[in-house]
Design a protein around this motif. Structure first.
Motif, PDB file in Angstrom:
ATOM      1  N   UNK A 219    -118.099  50.713 -44.176  1.00 16.44           N
ATOM      2  CA  UNK A 219    -118.855  49.732 -43.415  1.00 16.44           C
ATOM      3  C   UNK A 219    -120.626  49.805 -43.809  1.00 16.44           C
ATOM      4  N   UNK A 220    -121.024  50.903 -43.892  1.00 17.84           N
ATOM      5  CA  UNK A 220    -122.433  51.055 -44.088  1.00 17.84           C
ATOM      6  C   UNK A 220    -122.447  50.423 -45.450  1.00 17.84           C
ATOM      7  N   UNK A 221    -121.608  50.373 -46.392  1.00 16.71           N
ATOM      8  CA  UNK A 221    -121.833  50.087 -47.824  1.00 16.71           C
ATOM      9  C   UNK A 221    -121.412  48.519 -47.908  1.00 16.71           C
ATOM     10  N   UNK A 222    -121.123  47.808 -46.537  1.00 16.36           N
ATOM     11  CA  UNK A 222    -120.811  46.482 -46.715  1.00 16.36           C
ATOM     12  C   UNK A 222    -119.245  45.904 -46.434  1.00 16.36           C
ATOM     13  N   UNK A 223    -118.515  46.884 -46.316  1.00 17.36           N
ATOM     14  CA  UNK A 223    -117.010  46.594 -46.138  1.00 17.36           C
ATOM     15  C   UNK A 223    -116.543  46.248 -44.725  1.00 17.36           C
ATOM     16  N   UNK A 224    -115.815  45.417 -44.640  1.00 13.83           N
ATOM     17  CA  UNK A 224    -115.092  44.997 -43.359  1.00 13.83           C
ATOM     18  C   UNK A 224    -113.797  45.498 -43.359  1.00 13.83           C
ATOM     19  N   UNK A 225    -113.205  45.634 -42.167  1.00  8.55           N
ATOM     20  CA  UNK A 225    -111.562  46.015 -42.052  1.00  8.55           C
ATOM     21  C   UNK A 225    -110.822  45.643 -43.077  1.00  8.55           C
ATOM     22  N   UNK A 226    -109.977  46.400 -43.178  1.00  8.01           N
ATOM     23  CA  UNK A 226    -108.669  45.970 -44.150  1.00  8.01           C
ATOM     24  C   UNK A 226    -107.419  45.884 -43.266  1.00  8.01           C
ATOM     25  N   UNK A 227    -106.533  44.959 -43.495  1.00  2.00           N
ATOM     26  CA  UNK A 227    -105.367  44.867 -42.623  1.00  2.00           C
ATOM     27  C   UNK A 227    -104.353  45.512 -43.480  1.00  2.00           C
ATOM     28  N   UNK A 228    -104.539  46.354 -44.534  1.00  4.78           N
ATOM     29  CA  UNK A 228    -103.612  47.254 -45.169  1.00  4.78           C
ATOM     30  C   UNK A 228    -103.539  48.652 -44.488  1.00  4.78           C
TER      31      UNK A 228
END
Length: 277
Positions: A219-228
């Motif tokens: 998240x700190x790098x910009x990713x949101x949650x994954x449904x995988x």
């Protein structure tokens, strides 16, 4: 007339409650209140209000977790809601997005500092866990991470309990484990961990800190949650997750979409040496 008045008062004070809505399914009233809180925390967009359509929120959650889309609560959804998880919403995490546009760092070198440690592990172990988590992301991207011992840093890491100054208080053991903010100035990129959890390293009972740190730094790098469910960026924590985990192909693909793929130095040298002039 006196009989009617007495009957009405008795009716209102007899513990009568309104019938449960259709979308509550067969769960109890207590479970339905817990479900409403969960849905408001993790599946309400900016334009939705506290009393917005819960059927729609249930459908969003069912879609995210790959369940049958009915808009009605069931035991499977309640089991997911009971699992420890990251504090970021699964959709529209605007509260943790601090500026418009792409949520990514513009510099190739990102600095970090551990401001407050947990007393559950030696400081040197926490240092090592955070270093390994950053390295896991760095191996797959063009980013490099540099730890600073004091002063300003892009990403500030700290352990805290309950209210800790960012309007997103922790809730004690279980429930929300940690949260992090998307890249940006001030609190942007910072990662916070609930020190009421039992943090462990290795095959022990408790919460696997290396896994949660790696997730939050995503998240700190910009990713949101994954449904995988195989992804590190999946929102819920499963005690059966492997302790010797790696980034999934889904995690790698998404982080490389933000920052590109790290090119092998020897490959670059070979290409330059063998390119016709």
């Amino acid at each position: 007339m006196q009989f009617v008045v007495l009957f009405t008062v008795g009716f209102l004070t007899s513990g009568f409650s309104l019938p449960m809505p259709r979308e509550a399914g067969e769960i109890s009233e207590k479970q339905w209140k817990e479900a409403q809180n969960y849905l408001n925390n993790f599946y309400a967009s900016d334009t939705e209000k506290e009393l917005s359509n819960f059927e729609d929120k249930i459908k969003k959650m069912q879609r995210f977790f790959g369940l049958s889309i009915t808009g009605v609560m069931n035991p499977n959804i309640m089991e997911i809601m009971k699992q420890p998880r990251c504090g970021l919403p699964d959709i529209a995490p605007s509260g943790f997005t601090l500026f418009p546009g792409p949520r990514k760092w513009t510099s190739k070198i990102v600095t970090y500092r551990i401001a407050i440690y947990t007393n559950q592990l030696r400081h040197s172990r926490v240092d090592s866990i955070v270093y390994r988590a950053f390295n896991m992301w760095s191996r797959e991207t063009t980013l490099y991470f540099k730890r600073v011992p004091r002063g300003p840093a892009d990403i500030i890491i700290r352990f805290a309990r309950r209210a800790h100054g960012d309007n997103y208080p922790f809730d004690g053991p279980g429930g929300t484990l940690a949260h992090a903010f998307t890249p940006g100035p001030d609190i942007g990129g910072d990662a916070h961990f609930d020190d009421d959890e039992k943090w462990t390293e290795g095959y022990k009972s408790g919460i696997n800190l290396p896994f949660v740190v790696t997730h939050e730094l995503g998240h700190s790098l910009g990713l949101s949650h994954s449904s995988n469910p195989n992804a590190v960026m999946y929102p819920t924590y499963n005690k059966n997750d492997p302790w010797d985990f790696q980034l999934s192909q889904d995690d790698i693909r998404r982080i490389q979409q933000l920052y590109g793929k790290k090119r092998n130095v020897w490959d670059i040298y070979y290409r330059e040496e063998n390119t016709p002039s």
